[in-house]
Design an enzyme around this catalytic site. Structure first.
Site, short mmCIF file in Angstrom:
data_model
loop_
_atom_site.label_atom_id
_atom_site.label_comp_id
_atom_site.label_asym_id
_atom_site.label_seq_id
_atom_site.Cartn_x
_atom_site.Cartn_y
_atom_site.Cartn_z
N ASP A 262 -11.53 11.21 55.57
CA ASP A 262 -10.68 12.39 54.36
C ASP A 262 -11.30 14.16 54.70
O ASP A 262 -10.09 14.52 54.15
CB ASP A 262 -11.57 11.99 52.89
CG ASP A 262 -10.99 10.59 52.11
OD1 ASP A 262 -9.69 9.83 52.18
OD2 ASP A 262 -11.67 9.79 51.31
N GLY A 263 -12.16 13.77 54.88
CA GLY A 263 -12.36 15.00 55.08
C GLY A 263 -11.42 15.82 56.41
O GLY A 263 -9.99 16.73 56.45
N HIS B 160 -8.92 18.79 56.86
CA HIS B 160 -8.21 20.46 57.61
C HIS B 160 -7.31 20.22 57.58
O HIS B 160 -6.33 20.58 57.81
CB HIS B 160 -8.83 19.54 58.97
CG HIS B 160 -10.66 19.72 58.33
ND1 HIS B 160 -11.72 19.53 57.70
CD2 HIS B 160 -11.65 21.42 58.49
CE1 HIS B 160 -12.39 19.89 57.78
NE2 HIS B 160 -12.47 21.22 58.59
N GLN C 268 -15.63 27.24 52.49
CA GLN C 268 -16.66 28.25 51.40
C GLN C 268 -16.57 28.94 51.24
O GLN C 268 -16.19 29.74 52.60
CB GLN C 268 -17.82 28.17 51.96
CG GLN C 268 -18.67 26.31 52.66
CD GLN C 268 -20.15 26.12 51.98
OE1 GLN C 268 -20.20 26.99 50.76
NE2 GLN C 268 -20.47 25.24 51.97
N ASP D 67 -25.86 25.23 36.97
CA ASP D 67 -25.88 25.21 37.93
C ASP D 67 -24.59 25.62 39.08
O ASP D 67 -24.72 25.97 39.32
CB ASP D 67 -25.77 24.05 38.97
CG ASP D 67 -27.44 23.64 38.76
OD1 ASP D 67 -28.52 24.52 38.40
OD2 ASP D 67 -28.57 22.85 39.76
N ASN E 272 -8.70 18.77 47.07
CA ASN E 272 -10.12 17.88 45.99
C ASN E 272 -9.90 18.77 45.29
O ASN E 272 -9.71 18.58 43.32
CB ASN E 272 -10.98 17.76 46.95
CG ASN E 272 -11.07 16.07 47.91
OD1 ASN E 272 -9.98 15.49 47.09
ND2 ASN E 272 -11.93 15.79 48.54
N GLU E 273 -10.85 19.81 45.14
CA GLU E 273 -11.19 20.50 43.96
C GLU E 273 -11.64 21.94 44.06
O GLU E 273 -11.88 22.49 45.49
CB GLU E 273 -12.79 20.24 43.53
CG GLU E 273 -13.96 19.94 43.97
CD GLU E 273 -14.15 19.55 45.51
OE1 GLU E 273 -14.02 19.74 46.46
OE2 GLU E 273 -13.30 18.14 45.41
N ALA F 100 -25.19 20.27 35.84
CA ALA F 100 -26.23 20.59 35.14
C ALA F 100 -26.46 21.85 34.17
O ALA F 100 -26.91 22.93 34.85
CB ALA F 100 -27.12 20.94 37.08
N ARG G 47 -24.23 27.22 30.64
CA ARG G 47 -25.46 28.19 31.63
C ARG G 47 -25.06 27.28 32.78
O ARG G 47 -25.59 25.90 32.04
CB ARG G 47 -26.16 28.41 30.74
CG ARG G 47 -26.19 30.46 30.35
CD ARG G 47 -27.00 30.40 29.73
NE ARG G 47 -27.37 31.98 28.81
CZ ARG G 47 -26.57 32.64 27.85
NH1 ARG G 47 -25.90 30.93 27.17
NH2 ARG G 47 -26.26 32.91 27.51
P1 NAD Z 1 -17.09 15.08 54.33
O1 NAD Z 1 -15.72 14.41 55.13
O2 NAD Z 1 -18.04 14.42 54.54
O3 NAD Z 1 -16.83 14.19 52.83
C1 NAD Z 1 -17.51 14.43 51.82
C2 NAD Z 1 -17.56 12.39 51.51
O4 NAD Z 1 -16.16 12.86 50.41
C3 NAD Z 1 -16.86 11.73 52.42
O5 NAD Z 1 -17.26 9.95 51.63
C4 NAD Z 1 -15.22 11.18 51.93
O6 NAD Z 1 -14.78 10.16 52.20
C5 NAD Z 1 -15.33 11.65 50.28
N1 NAD Z 1 -14.00 12.78 49.91
C6 NAD Z 1 -13.41 13.49 50.54
N2 NAD Z 1 -12.05 13.46 49.52
C7 NAD Z 1 -12.43 12.39 48.70
C8 NAD Z 1 -11.17 12.21 47.41
N3 NAD Z 1 -10.56 12.48 47.55
N4 NAD Z 1 -11.62 10.73 46.83
C9 NAD Z 1 -12.61 9.98 47.14
N5 NAD Z 1 -13.56 10.56 48.34
C10 NAD Z 1 -13.38 11.61 49.04
O7 NAD Z 1 -16.96 16.27 53.95
P2 NAD Z 1 -15.83 17.35 53.72
O8 NAD Z 1 -14.74 17.40 54.94
O9 NAD Z 1 -17.61 18.97 53.73
O10 NAD Z 1 -15.51 17.19 52.05
C11 NAD Z 1 -14.86 18.00 51.23
C12 NAD Z 1 -15.79 17.53 50.32
O11 NAD Z 1 -16.20 17.01 50.06
C13 NAD Z 1 -15.24 18.31 49.46
O12 NAD Z 1 -13.89 18.23 48.68
C14 NAD Z 1 -15.38 16.83 47.90
O13 NAD Z 1 -15.18 16.61 46.94
C15 NAD Z 1 -16.83 16.82 48.85
N6 NAD Z 1 -18.33 16.97 48.29
C16 NAD Z 1 -18.66 16.15 47.01
C17 NAD Z 1 -20.08 15.96 46.96
C18 NAD Z 1 -20.72 14.72 46.64
O14 NAD Z 1 -19.71 14.10 45.99
N7 NAD Z 1 -21.96 15.66 46.03
C19 NAD Z 1 -20.46 17.30 47.37
C20 NAD Z 1 -20.11 18.16 47.90
C21 NAD Z 1 -18.56 18.15 48.51
#
Ligand code: NAD
Length: 264
Positions: free
Chosen positions: A45-46, A50, A224, A149, A121-122, A184, A147
């Protein structure tokens, strides 16, 4: 038809990329890294995130499709063993497409500058060292003082990513909406937030206004960005949409089941 391939750049993804290039060119398709009509993402997905950001300036002209060389992805839902089938469908142009909503983020600074971002995504907002304190406005009216994280604002297709880990709801990506989820929050007799995720429709907006610090860590998907001198951040459903090429049915709830419940 013109195509481009985005690889995660590991050995397996690069091998598949070379194979896909050869097959597609054998069928008369043309490689065009600048102006592709279809983008094949090979990795996870990452990798698709990109690819999305690489071509986010021409979303109305491009469709994405993802092959996963690791575990099943939400955007990368084709198996490497299905490459030939996928190439045949692309070559014969036998595909429909689905469109998913995106999040628009506008950062307004005290000096009147502003920047606009699109997220698949977000977007997240966190304060580097101290508690994040933000006034949250919904459609121009004060809703609460947060207030905690941080805050996560996700698209429907991103609701299964970071948002899900924070306890947010999973939203079907045909719904034109975005979701605000707390990280949080501090809740006690003095400080109070709603505590639940909020799902807002396309005609609503959400504005965050910093109370003390005007410096934040922001993420837009995997990107970031440190934001300074921030006056407010506005979130809404973007006018742009992302288009995915669909070659066979793989309903969203089946993907949710296979990814989070069981793949048997
Ligand atoms: P990455 O490619 O390793 O992605 C992290 C994980 O998120 C992977 O397992 C990927 O399959 C999953 N993922 C990504 N988009 C998804 C979606 N739409 N639905 C379900 N799973 C999904 O890392 P990256 O390249 O840095 O990806 C950035 C994404 O990582 C961010 O958009 C964020 O959603 C996710 N993320 C998740 C967490 C968490 O779950 N605690 C924390 C930080 C970032």
């Amino acid at each position: 038809m013109k195509f481009a391939i985005q690889s995660r750049r590991d050995v397996q993804s690069n091998e598949l990329m070379e194979l896909a290039k050869t097959y597609l060119q054998d069928f008369g398709l043309e490689i065009d890294e600048e102006e592709p009509e279809i983008v094949l993402s090979i990795g996870g997905d990452g990798t698709l995130l990109h690819a999305f950001h690489r071509y986010s300036h021409r979303l109305d002209k491009v469709a994405f499709v993802g092959i996963h060389t690791g575990h099943l992805g939400f955007y990368a839902d084709w198996k490497p063993s299905e490459l030939e089938k996928l190439v045949l469908s692309i070559a014969k142009k036998e595909f429909n497409s689905v469109e998913y909503p995106l999040l628009e983020v506008q950062v307004h600074r005290n000096n009147s500058d502003s920047s606009t971002y699109l997220a698949l995504n977000e977007a997240t907002i966190k304060s580097p060292d101290v508690t994040l304190v933000m006034d949250i406005e919904l459609n121009g009216k004060h809703f609460e003082r947060f207030r905690g994280d941080g805050l996560c604002v996700s698209t429907p297709s991103g609701s299964t990513a970071y948002n899900k880990a924070l306890g947010g709801a999973i939203i079907h990506p045909t719904l034109h909406a975005f979701q605000l989820t707390e990280m949080a929050s501090i809740n006690n007799r003095v400080f109070r937030t709603v505590g639940s995720s909020l799902v807002l429709p396309a005609h609503h907006n959400c504005v965050l206004k910093p109370v003390n610090d005007q410096k934040f860590n922001m993420t837009i998907d995997h990107i970031q960005i440190i934001q300074t001198d921030v006056k407010s951040i506005t979130f809404n459903v973007a006018n742009e949409r992302v288009r995915f090429a669909r070659f066979r049915p793989f309903p969203f709830w089946e993907r949710v089941h296979d990814s989070f419940v069981s793949n048997e």
